[in-house]
Design a protein around this motif. Structure first.
Motif, short mmCIF file in Angstrom:
data_model
loop_
_atom_site.label_atom_id
_atom_site.label_comp_id
_atom_site.label_asym_id
_atom_site.label_seq_id
_atom_site.Cartn_x
_atom_site.Cartn_y
_atom_site.Cartn_z
N GLU A 3 0.84 -1.21 0.00
CA GLU A 3 0.00 0.00 0.00
C GLU A 3 0.86 1.25 0.00
OE1 GLU A 3 -3.56 2.19 2.51
OE2 GLU A 3 -1.76 1.44 3.50
N THR A 4 1.94 1.24 0.76
CA THR A 4 2.83 2.40 0.80
C THR A 4 3.43 2.67 -0.58
OG1 THR A 4 3.38 1.94 3.12
CG2 THR A 4 4.85 3.39 1.90
N LEU A 5 3.86 1.63 -1.27
CA LEU A 5 4.39 1.79 -2.62
C LEU A 5 3.35 2.40 -3.55
CD1 LEU A 5 6.28 -1.60 -3.04
CD2 LEU A 5 7.33 0.65 -2.87
N GLU A 6 2.11 1.94 -3.43
CA GLU A 6 1.07 2.44 -4.33
C GLU A 6 0.72 3.89 -4.02
OE1 GLU A 6 -2.28 -0.17 -4.38
OE2 GLU A 6 -1.21 -1.69 -5.57
N ARG A 7 0.61 4.23 -2.77
CA ARG A 7 0.21 5.60 -2.42
C ARG A 7 1.35 6.59 -2.64
NH1 ARG A 7 -4.04 5.56 2.57
NH2 ARG A 7 -4.39 7.62 1.68
N LEU A 8 2.59 6.10 -2.64
CA LEU A 8 3.72 6.96 -2.97
C LEU A 8 3.93 7.08 -4.48
CD1 LEU A 8 6.36 5.87 -0.30
CD2 LEU A 8 5.16 8.06 -0.41
N GLY A 9 3.17 6.29 -5.25
CA GLY A 9 3.21 6.41 -6.70
C GLY A 9 4.41 5.75 -7.36
N LYS A 17 3.87 14.09 1.28
CA LYS A 17 4.01 15.06 2.37
C LYS A 17 3.64 14.44 3.72
CE LYS A 17 2.98 19.00 -0.63
NZ LYS A 17 2.04 20.12 -0.90
N GLU A 18 2.61 13.60 3.70
CA GLU A 18 2.19 12.96 4.96
C GLU A 18 3.20 11.90 5.40
OE1 GLU A 18 -2.57 13.53 3.85
OE2 GLU A 18 -1.58 11.58 3.63
N TYR A 19 3.74 11.18 4.45
CA TYR A 19 4.71 10.11 4.78
C TYR A 19 6.01 10.70 5.31
CZ TYR A 19 7.00 5.56 4.25
OH TYR A 19 7.65 4.37 4.47
N GLU A 20 6.37 11.89 4.86
CA GLU A 20 7.57 12.56 5.37
C GLU A 20 7.50 12.77 6.88
OE1 GLU A 20 7.65 16.16 3.18
OE2 GLU A 20 8.71 15.33 1.45
N LYS A 21 6.28 13.04 7.38
CA LYS A 21 6.10 13.34 8.80
C LYS A 21 5.91 12.09 9.65
CE LYS A 21 3.87 17.69 7.52
NZ LYS A 21 2.61 18.49 7.56
N ASP A 22 5.81 10.93 9.00
CA ASP A 22 5.65 9.67 9.72
C ASP A 22 7.01 9.24 10.27
OD1 ASP A 22 5.16 7.13 10.64
OD2 ASP A 22 4.03 6.49 8.88
N GLU A 23 7.10 9.14 11.58
CA GLU A 23 8.39 8.80 12.20
C GLU A 23 8.87 7.41 11.82
OE1 GLU A 23 7.93 9.30 16.37
OE2 GLU A 23 7.73 11.49 16.29
N SER A 24 7.95 6.54 11.40
CA SER A 24 8.33 5.18 11.04
C SER A 24 8.52 5.02 9.53
CB SER A 24 7.27 4.18 11.52
OG SER A 24 6.01 4.44 10.91
N ASN A 25 8.67 6.13 8.81
CA ASN A 25 8.80 6.02 7.35
C ASN A 25 10.08 5.29 6.96
OD1 ASN A 25 11.07 7.87 6.76
ND2 ASN A 25 9.69 9.47 7.50
N ASN A 26 10.04 4.71 5.76
CA ASN A 26 11.19 4.00 5.23
C ASN A 26 11.99 4.96 4.34
OD1 ASN A 26 12.55 2.37 2.95
ND2 ASN A 26 12.01 0.76 4.41
#
Length: 323
Positions: free
Chosen positions: A74-80, A188-197
């Motif tokens: 899902e992360t791959l898809e939403r990040l495009g 932009k939202e994933y940048e603020k996620d502390e657990s981002n890859n």
């Protein structure tokens, strides 16, 4: 089939008032791409390095839980950036399909179950998912009503970025949204996620900028083509909406590999819009009849010349690389 000839044709044109001019003007013709050739090459080289790291994550997902696997997809898809890993994602989802899902015992488990169902149905595996339901799955319509009711009730109590994501989903469900816009928001939202890859985030930023640069180049080429057609052929009575047509094509397929298709679709829709305005607001009824006759006659001649006597249809000449 040719239209019946009208009994009488009015002598005046059916002018309905001029359309609003294009708000873009020559913006895309004079706009300078933000990336130089050298910087673009460096970005592409870095992107290829990051793809190797992401592929390793996907290959390792068979050793992960279903929750981790579907969350990664899902992360791959939403990040495009899922288009770079179609084969690997297919392998991951087949593994997820074969894993026996556990009965949801908590809200987190319910989220993973719903995410699993959506991703599998979205990729062609037969499981249930509400907004990807098929005719006859009436129970899933009740699921949509139930979910919408509770999301509406809690939307003002949620914190960012969940609040924004729920708001967008209530406006347009995720499977139906314009993916390019969702990617812009989600990065932009994933940048603020502390657990981002880190590699995923960096690759998504690079890919977004590279594709955006390509879109601007395509818009410049299309704008030059349209200006030549629109101005030189004196089509001021028709809508000047090429940029809007192009945006629609990007909502269908924005990926870099579909550049040729975007150009073809944008030109086709521009010509269809021109034809529509010619019939609706410019030509008289008699003009419309003559134009229709000319189109039908051309179509008949084209059909005759493309078929050999007592033989198969001739192959059409291959289109040139330039659009």
């Amino acid at each position: 089939m040719a239209a019946n000839k009208p009994a009488a044709a009015g002598p005046h044109k059916l002018e309905m008032g001029a359309f609003q001019p294009c708000v873009w003007g020559d913006f895309f013709i004079t706009y300078n791409p933000p990336l130089s050739q050298s910087s673009e090459m460096r970005m592409r080289e870095r992107a290829e390095q990051l793809k190797v790291q992401v592929r390793a994550l996907l290959e390792d997902s068979k050793n992960r839980s279903v929750a981790d696997a579907v969350t990664l997809v899902e992360t791959l898809e939403r990040l495009g950036i899922n288009n770079h890993f179609r084969g690997e994602i297919g392998t991951v989802l087949r593994h997820v399909l074969n894993e026996e899902p556990e009965f949801p015992a908590s809200s987190d488990d319910l989220h993973i179950a719903a995410l699993r169902f959506r991703l599998l149905r979205q990729h062609g595996f037969w499981v249930s998912a509400a907004h990807l339901a098929t005719p006859g799955e009436d129970a899933l319509s009740d699921v949509i009503v139930f979910s919408r009711y509770h999301l509406e009730a809690m939307r003002n109590k949620l914190r960012p970025p969940m609040a924004e994501q729920v708001s967008r989903a209530l406006d347009i469900p995720l499977p139906r949204t314009v993916r390019r816009l969702e990617t812009m928001h989600y990065i932009k939202e994933y940048e603020k996620d502390e657990s981002n890859n880190g590699p995923l985030l960096e690759l998504s930023r690079l890919d977004f900028e590279l594709v955006r640069s390509l879109h601007l180049k395509e818009l410049r080429a299309l704008s030059l083509w349209w200006r030549d057609l629109y101005d030189n052929v004196k089509l001021s009575y028709a809508r000047d909406r090429l940029v809007e047509n192009y945006f629609w094509t990007c909502s269908v397929f924005h990926e870099e590999e579909y550049s040729r298709a975007r150009l073809m679709f944008a030109k086709t829709f521009g010509l269809l819009s021109l034809m529509d305005d010619t019939y609706d607001v410019h030509a008289t009824l008699e003009d419309c009849y003559k134009l229709n006759e000319a189109i039908q006659s051309f179509s008949r001649r084209l059909s005759i010349t493309s078929v050999r006597p007592n033989g198969p249809t001739k192959s059409m000449p291959r289109a040139s690389r330039s659009t």
